[in-house]
Design an enzyme around this catalytic site. Sequence first.
Site, PDB file in Angstrom:
ATOM      1  N   ARG A  33      11.067  -6.587 -25.627  1.00 36.46           N
ATOM      2  CA  ARG A  33      10.564  -5.226 -25.385  1.00 36.46           C
ATOM      3  C   ARG A  33       9.286  -4.981 -26.191  1.00 36.46           C
ATOM      4  O   ARG A  33       8.324  -4.408 -25.696  1.00 36.46           O
ATOM      5  CB  ARG A  33      11.637  -4.176 -25.749  1.00 36.46           C
ATOM      6  CG  ARG A  33      11.075  -2.769 -25.754  1.00 36.46           C
ATOM      7  CD  ARG A  33      12.099  -1.631 -25.802  1.00 36.46           C
ATOM      8  NE  ARG A  33      13.301  -1.887 -26.554  1.00 36.46           N
ATOM      9  CZ  ARG A  33      13.403  -1.898 -27.886  1.00 36.46           C
ATOM     10  NH1 ARG A  33      12.349  -1.670 -28.649  1.00 36.46           N
ATOM     11  NH2 ARG A  33      14.557  -2.143 -28.472  1.00 36.46           N
TER      12      ARG A  33
ATOM     13  N   TYR B   9      -1.242  13.500  -7.508  1.00 35.96           N
ATOM     14  CA  TYR B   9      -0.029  12.924  -6.922  1.00 35.96           C
ATOM     15  C   TYR B   9       1.153  13.863  -7.217  1.00 35.96           C
ATOM     16  O   TYR B   9       1.324  14.328  -8.357  1.00 35.96           O
ATOM     17  CB  TYR B   9       0.205  11.523  -7.504  1.00 35.96           C
ATOM     18  CG  TYR B   9       1.579  10.981  -7.197  1.00 35.96           C
ATOM     19  CD1 TYR B   9       2.041  10.899  -5.882  1.00 35.96           C
ATOM     20  CD2 TYR B   9       2.437  10.565  -8.211  1.00 35.96           C
ATOM     21  CE1 TYR B   9       3.312  10.420  -5.594  1.00 35.96           C
ATOM     22  CE2 TYR B   9       3.701  10.081  -7.935  1.00 35.96           C
ATOM     23  CZ  TYR B   9       4.135  10.014  -6.624  1.00 35.96           C
ATOM     24  OH  TYR B   9       5.392   9.548  -6.340  1.00 35.96           O
TER      25      TYR B   9
ATOM     26  N   ASP C  45      -6.639   9.008 -14.078  1.00 40.89           N
ATOM     27  CA  ASP C  45      -5.781   8.216 -13.187  1.00 40.89           C
ATOM     28  C   ASP C  45      -6.700   7.585 -12.143  1.00 40.89           C
ATOM     29  O   ASP C  45      -7.239   8.259 -11.273  1.00 40.89           O
ATOM     30  CB  ASP C  45      -4.741   9.147 -12.530  1.00 40.89           C
ATOM     31  CG  ASP C  45      -3.740   8.381 -11.675  1.00 40.89           C
ATOM     32  OD1 ASP C  45      -4.089   7.289 -11.187  1.00 40.89           O
ATOM     33  OD2 ASP C  45      -2.617   8.880 -11.486  1.00 40.89           O
TER      34      ASP C  45
ATOM     35  N   LYS D  73       0.161  -0.089  -6.745  1.00 41.83           N
ATOM     36  CA  LYS D  73      -0.771   0.099  -5.634  1.00 41.83           C
ATOM     37  C   LYS D  73      -1.751  -1.079  -5.545  1.00 41.83           C
ATOM     38  O   LYS D  73      -1.326  -2.197  -5.416  1.00 41.83           O
ATOM     39  CB  LYS D  73      -1.462   1.451  -5.796  1.00 41.83           C
ATOM     40  CG  LYS D  73      -0.497   2.603  -6.154  1.00 41.83           C
ATOM     41  CD  LYS D  73       0.514   2.848  -5.044  1.00 41.83           C
ATOM     42  CE  LYS D  73       1.344   4.091  -5.231  1.00 41.83           C
ATOM     43  NZ  LYS D  73       2.591   3.949  -5.955  1.00 41.83           N
TER      44      LYS D  73
HETATM   45  O1  P1T Z   1       4.974   5.251  -8.331  1.00 41.51           O
HETATM   46  P1  P1T Z   1       4.454   4.967  -9.714  1.00 41.51           P
HETATM   47  O2  P1T Z   1       4.102   3.534  -9.943  1.00 41.51           O
HETATM   48  O3  P1T Z   1       5.309   5.550 -10.795  1.00 41.51           O
HETATM   49  O4  P1T Z   1       3.013   5.698  -9.823  1.00 41.51           O
HETATM   50  C1  P1T Z   1       2.886   7.088  -9.776  1.00 41.51           C
HETATM   51  C2  P1T Z   1       1.511   7.457  -9.272  1.00 41.51           C
HETATM   52  C3  P1T Z   1       0.534   7.814 -10.192  1.00 41.51           C
HETATM   53  N1  P1T Z   1      -0.704   8.151  -9.817  1.00 41.51           N
HETATM   54  C4  P1T Z   1      -1.068   8.147  -8.510  1.00 41.51           C
HETATM   55  C5  P1T Z   1      -2.454   8.534  -8.126  1.00 41.51           C
HETATM   56  C6  P1T Z   1      -0.136   7.773  -7.527  1.00 41.51           C
HETATM   57  O5  P1T Z   1      -0.524   7.772  -6.249  1.00 41.51           O
HETATM   58  C7  P1T Z   1       1.190   7.430  -7.911  1.00 41.51           C
HETATM   59  C8  P1T Z   1       2.226   7.076  -6.917  1.00 41.51           C
HETATM   60  N2  P1T Z   1       1.937   7.473  -5.607  1.00 41.51           N
HETATM   61  C9  P1T Z   1       2.737   7.295  -4.508  1.00 41.51           C
HETATM   62  C10 P1T Z   1       3.920   6.697  -4.536  1.00 41.51           C
HETATM   63  C11 P1T Z   1       2.174   7.802  -3.236  1.00 41.51           C
HETATM   64  O6  P1T Z   1       2.656   7.449  -2.150  1.00 41.51           O
HETATM   65  O7  P1T Z   1       1.214   8.582  -3.315  1.00 41.51           O
END
Ligand code: P1T
Length: 385
Positions: free
Chosen positions: A48, A101, A173, A198
């Site tokens: 960890r 988001y 972000d 992503k």
């Molecule tokens: O899903 P996660 O890896 O926890 O990420 C969150 C997140 C943070 N910032 C942005 C700009 C994002 O688009 C996302 C996650 N978004 C999706 C799952 C979506 O479909 O928009």
Amino acid sequence: MKFLTKSIHVGENPKNIQYGDAIYPIHLSTTFAKESLDEVEEGYVYSRSGNPTRNSLEDKLASLENAKYGLAFSSGLAAETTIILSLLKQGDHVIAFDDLYGGTKRLFNKVLNRFGIEVSYTDFRNVENIEKSIKNNTKMIWIETPTNPLLKLADIEEISKLAREKDLVVVVDNTFASPYFQNPLDLGADIVLHSITKYINGHSDVVGGAVMLNNDILYEKISFHQNSIGAILSPFNSWLVMRGIKTLAIRMEQHEKNALIIAKYLEENSNVEKVYYPGLKSHPQHQLAKKQMKGFGGMLSFEIKGGLNEAKKFVENLALFSLAESLGGVESLIELPALMTHSAVPEDERIKIGIKNSLIRVSVGIENVEDLIEDFEKGFKAVRK
Ligand code: P1T
């Protein structure tokens, strides 16, 4: 090294690996044995706190954002939570872009508020709005650019300048742009955050998050909390992301090429009310996009003429675009923010920001674009019936 070279070579270190593996191996061990008690705090101790595969990914991640440090988390939201818990305390105030988001808003409005961290939202397209929102207890500015799902932009350089004057931390972000098309640290931001679920991983098979930064003190705080909270990426997922990153540059080129063709096709389509893509000349912030981004990315949104029924009919009559949340994978995805990614945002707030029921968000994949357009033709035909 240039981007493509870094994405392939940083963190692999074949000369330092026992058997000379050409790619970095997966170290699954949860703990690391020592010869004597004198060594118990040296090198790797417990997975960890530090894992060779994750640390290799972290080096690669840092290099993509021209950063000194990189940290890999179990999700984008885990990265966000760790940033906030590392740097803020009860009574602190954050100013965030009003188009974010939906999951980030849920974290801010339904979780962090219970711990006394206050978030207020404003339209970052006008920097004056941010200036007006600053209070005595403001500590952080939270930018998402381009935003999810309306592809609004915030001027990172301008906002970072203001933040420096007021001693505020700027978090960006950078998920939608990817580090290939935008590098917020170079524009003055303090911390860059990605959902590596992503574009960075790019194959829709890992949920993960990343934080990249240059500041030693902020890094010490966030890495201490990454270990203390335990929001780490697993060795296997770290390895998959290392593999995905190697093609990030060429994937992004193709995502963008396809997205621009589709955006122009939609703009000409009589069934479409409005198209949101920063690469279009009609995008109100196209000039800012050209200034701070190296490319416009693979995400776009559009409003279909009519309302929710037309939007539903369109997305349910496609074959190549999967009706699914998420984005940034090689395959094309489509979704309705009002019912899916942004359903956690209250309807009146959603409408105020501009997320209509007829809004359709597209993650344009890297397939042959003629096939993608043919699929859209089928969707529009179903709507007209
Ligand atoms: O899903 P996660 O890896 O926890 O990420 C969150 C997140 C943070 N910032 C942005 C700009 C994002 O688009 C996302 C996650 N978004 C999706 C799952 C979506 O479909 O928009």
